[in-house]
Write an enzyme that holds these catalytic residues in place. Structure first.
Site, PDB file in Angstrom:
ATOM      1  CG  HIS A   1      -2.012  -1.038   1.106  1.00  0.00           C
ATOM      2  ND1 HIS A   1      -3.165  -0.842   0.390  1.00  0.00           N
ATOM      3  CD2 HIS A   1      -2.101  -2.289   1.625  1.00  0.00           C
ATOM      4  CE1 HIS A   1      -3.927  -1.921   0.475  1.00  0.00           C
ATOM      5  NE2 HIS A   1      -3.298  -2.823   1.213  1.00  0.00           N
TER       6      HIS A   1
ATOM      7  CD  GLU B   1      -5.859  -8.614   6.472  1.00  0.00           C
ATOM      8  OE1 GLU B   1      -4.723  -8.414   6.944  1.00  0.00           O
ATOM      9  OE2 GLU B   1      -6.530  -7.731   5.900  1.00  0.00           O
TER      10      GLU B   1
ATOM     11  CG  ASP C   1      -0.910  -5.387   4.203  1.00  0.00           C
ATOM     12  OD1 ASP C   1      -1.419  -4.622   3.363  1.00  0.00           O
ATOM     13  OD2 ASP C   1      -1.576  -5.941   5.094  1.00  0.00           O
TER      14      ASP C   1
END
Length: 349
Positions: free
Chosen positions: A29, A214, A292
């Site tokens: 991200h 998730e 992530d």
């Protein structure tokens, strides 16, 4: 989380150096890629008061499996994002993300961004996209890491906003945008509310890569497949709870972008050994390991491969296959894929 795995600098007893293994990074991200030192410098530059959790020098203690925990995680992310205010800030973030990936052996990076989060300070959606894409082209040229962008809608916002973003993403499909995603708390709303946005993206030639599986269970993954036509799943690890779904992923070749360190940091699993890497791998589910949000979780790409080796017993040959799976699932140009696959074979030999 950084203390749970090696950083990639130590190859371990009898193991090859993970940093020298070519790999693609498909789940990173935008704000979350920032270096902690850069965050502090930008906060000082713009006069932003950061929460203590972002200034302590250690990854914040997070657990997002309940609503309060997710709110805290999102509040920290928003505080960090508020420090990105100028085109120069954007260029610095992208350049440093590419440098970190280069050091970890990544030859291709698909960075995920919701441009609406930065547009108010950068002159609107179109100027923001052009600044981001210019930063990506510049960083790729300067570091040698191939780069592309996945535009991500926010499932906490109205589906009409997602359609606007999908059209924007398609507009730049020949200028560095390769995919369309859906992020934020997957427990909120229904995936099918965003089906039109994903149809726009797929019709425009973009990869469909929503988050699922998730914070929510296997049903979230099925919804991504059935309602959004997902070709990759952001995370997807909770599919392991449903053997039929695991078989479906394996047979269809849909890649799960698995981020082991963040799964533990957010409380999805209590311990690194609980992340079902081995189960998914042995079942034939393609995986692409990702970092992530290193800013909040404390470890980058090579550390995810170290975790697979140290905690889950992956051999170097299996790590090489994980790297191959990441390259095959990427939208890298053919010549980049061939070069990286050749490099993986050389590393394995």
């Amino acid at each position: 989380m950084a203390s749970d795995v090696r950083t990639g600098s130590d190859p371990g007893p009898g193991g090859r150096d993970i940093r020298h293994l070519p790999k693609a990074h498909l789940h990173l991200h935008f704000t979350g890629s920032m270096r902690p030192a850069t965050l502090l410098e930008l906060a000082d530059k713009h006069g932003v008061h950061l929460p203590e959790a972002l200034t302590s020098g250690e990854p914040p203690k997070l657990r997002a499996t309940d609503e309060r925990g997710w709110f805290r995680f999102q509040r920290l992310y928003d505080a960090a994002r508020s420090c990105l205010r100028t085109p120069e800030d954007i260029h610095r973030l992208v350049r440093e993300a590419a440098q970190e990936d280069a050091a970890d052996g990544s030859g291709w990076l698909e960075i995920q961004v919701d441009p609406t989060s930065y547009a108010p300070r950068l002159g609107g959606l179109i100027p923001t996209m052009e600044i981001i894409l210019d930063a990506v082209r510049t960083a790729s040229r300067d570091t040698g890491v191939g780069m592309a962008v996945v535009v991500a809608a926010n499932r906490m916002k109205h589906p009409l906003d997602a359609r606007t973003l999908a059209r924007l993403a398609v507009r730049y499909a020949d200028q560095g945008v390769v995919g369309f995603g859906l992020s934020n708390d997957e427990r909120r709303g229904l995936a099918r509310d965003f089906d039109r946005a994903f149809a726009i993206a797929r019709d425009g030639g973009l990869l469909a890569a929503p988050h699922g599986g998730e914070l929510a269970g296997p049903a979230s993954v099925r919804d991504c497949l059935d309602d959004l036509g997902a070709q990759r799943i952001g995370h997807g690890v909770r599919a392991a709870e449903d053997p039929r779904l695991v078989r479906r992923l394996a047979e269809s070749g849909v890649t799960c972008e698995v981020c082991p360190a963040s799964n533990v940091a957010l409380g999805v699993y209590d311990k690194p050994q609980d992340v079902p890497l081995r189960l998914l791998y042995d079942a034939g589910v393609p995986m692409a390991l990702g970092a992530d949000d290193p800013l909040l979780f404390g470890s980058r790409l090579a550390a995810q491969y170290e975790l697979a080796r140290d905690v889950h017993g992956f051999t170097d040959q299996e790590l090489a296959e994980l790297a191959r799976q990441s390259v095959r699932a990427s939208r890298a140009p053919d010549e980049v894929r061939e070069r990286m696959l050749g490099g993986i074979d050389a590393w394995a030999r």
